[in-house]
Design a protein around this motif. Structure first.
Motif, PDB file in Angstrom:
ATOM      1  N   VAL A  33       0.970  -1.157  -0.002  1.00  0.00           N
ATOM      2  CA  VAL A  33      -0.022  -0.096   0.133  1.00  0.00           C
ATOM      3  C   VAL A  33       0.859   1.307  -0.006  1.00  0.00           C
ATOM      4  O   VAL A  33       0.552   2.295  -0.782  1.00  0.00           O
ATOM      5  N   CYS A  34       1.906   1.355   0.722  1.00  0.00           N
ATOM      6  CA  CYS A  34       2.916   2.441   1.020  1.00  0.00           C
ATOM      7  C   CYS A  34       3.520   2.427  -0.493  1.00  0.00           C
ATOM      8  O   CYS A  34       3.713   3.710  -0.984  1.00  0.00           O
ATOM      9  N   TYR A  41       2.031   8.907  -6.501  1.00  0.00           N
ATOM     10  CA  TYR A  41       2.274  10.431  -6.277  1.00  0.00           C
ATOM     11  C   TYR A  41       3.971  10.712  -6.502  1.00  0.00           C
ATOM     12  O   TYR A  41       4.477  11.850  -6.131  1.00  0.00           O
ATOM     13  N   ASP A  42       4.521   9.892  -6.937  1.00  0.00           N
ATOM     14  CA  ASP A  42       5.995   9.907  -7.279  1.00  0.00           C
ATOM     15  C   ASP A  42       6.891  10.552  -6.304  1.00  0.00           C
ATOM     16  O   ASP A  42       7.784  11.457  -6.454  1.00  0.00           O
ATOM     17  N   ASP A  64       8.166  14.732   6.682  1.00  0.00           N
ATOM     18  CA  ASP A  64       7.531  15.763   6.962  1.00  0.00           C
ATOM     19  C   ASP A  64       7.233  16.469   5.415  1.00  0.00           C
ATOM     20  O   ASP A  64       5.980  16.677   5.196  1.00  0.00           O
ATOM     21  N   ASP A  65       8.306  16.633   4.802  1.00  0.00           N
ATOM     22  CA  ASP A  65       8.099  17.254   3.649  1.00  0.00           C
ATOM     23  C   ASP A  65       7.167  16.401   2.560  1.00  0.00           C
ATOM     24  O   ASP A  65       6.470  16.934   1.776  1.00  0.00           O
ATOM     25  N   VAL A  66       7.541  15.079   2.450  1.00  0.00           N
ATOM     26  CA  VAL A  66       6.603  14.032   1.742  1.00  0.00           C
ATOM     27  C   VAL A  66       5.358  14.264   2.167  1.00  0.00           C
ATOM     28  O   VAL A  66       4.271  14.301   1.455  1.00  0.00           O
ATOM     29  N   GLU A  67       5.045  14.171   3.411  1.00  0.00           N
ATOM     30  CA  GLU A  67       3.720  14.272   4.117  1.00  0.00           C
ATOM     31  C   GLU A  67       2.806  15.511   3.908  1.00  0.00           C
ATOM     32  O   GLU A  67       1.928  15.594   3.260  1.00  0.00           O
ATOM     33  N   THR A  68       3.613  16.597   3.556  1.00  0.00           N
ATOM     34  CA  THR A  68       2.877  18.021   3.262  1.00  0.00           C
ATOM     35  C   THR A  68       2.802  18.081   1.629  1.00  0.00           C
ATOM     36  O   THR A  68       1.791  18.325   1.395  1.00  0.00           O
ATOM     37  N   ASN A  72      -0.974  18.395   0.316  1.00  0.00           N
ATOM     38  CA  ASN A  72      -1.477  19.172  -0.723  1.00  0.00           C
ATOM     39  C   ASN A  72      -2.031  18.833  -1.999  1.00  0.00           C
ATOM     40  O   ASN A  72      -2.757  19.635  -2.787  1.00  0.00           O
ATOM     41  N   GLN A  73      -1.800  17.449  -2.140  1.00  0.00           N
ATOM     42  CA  GLN A  73      -2.299  16.749  -3.409  1.00  0.00           C
ATOM     43  C   GLN A  73      -3.667  15.963  -2.843  1.00  0.00           C
ATOM     44  O   GLN A  73      -4.146  15.452  -3.675  1.00  0.00           O
TER      45      GLN A  73
END
Length: 77
Positions: A33-34, A41-42, A64-68, A72-73
């Motif tokens: 799933v991950c 989402y590349d 944290d940047d990946v989660e942001t 945002n998507q």
């Protein structure tokens, strides 16, 4: 490919693997799933493209940047 380019590629790959494993654990998702989320989402491409900035901080900051990026998507993890 030069030794320097090989070393950089290995560092990027290391970060991609570490961030993937951290996300998998934090989000409580099965690896499949991950992987689907990272692929859809590349996220691996994001880490590759932004590695020069991401590696200056901790892996947690990179996650944290990946989660942001995902938030945002419209992805709710």
């Amino acid at each position: 490919m030069t030794q320097e380019q090989i070393a950089e590629r290995m560092n990027v790959t290391d970060m991609q693997c570490r961030i993937f494993r951290m996300a998998e654990k934090k989000w409580g998702l099965a690896p499949e799933v991950c992987a689907d989320i990272f692929r859809q989402y590349d996220i691996f491409g994001f880490i590759d493209e932004c590695y020069d900035s991401l590696h200056l901080n901790s892996y947690q900051c990179a996650l944290d940047d990946v989660e942001t990026l995902l938030h945002n998507q419209g992805v709710d993890i």
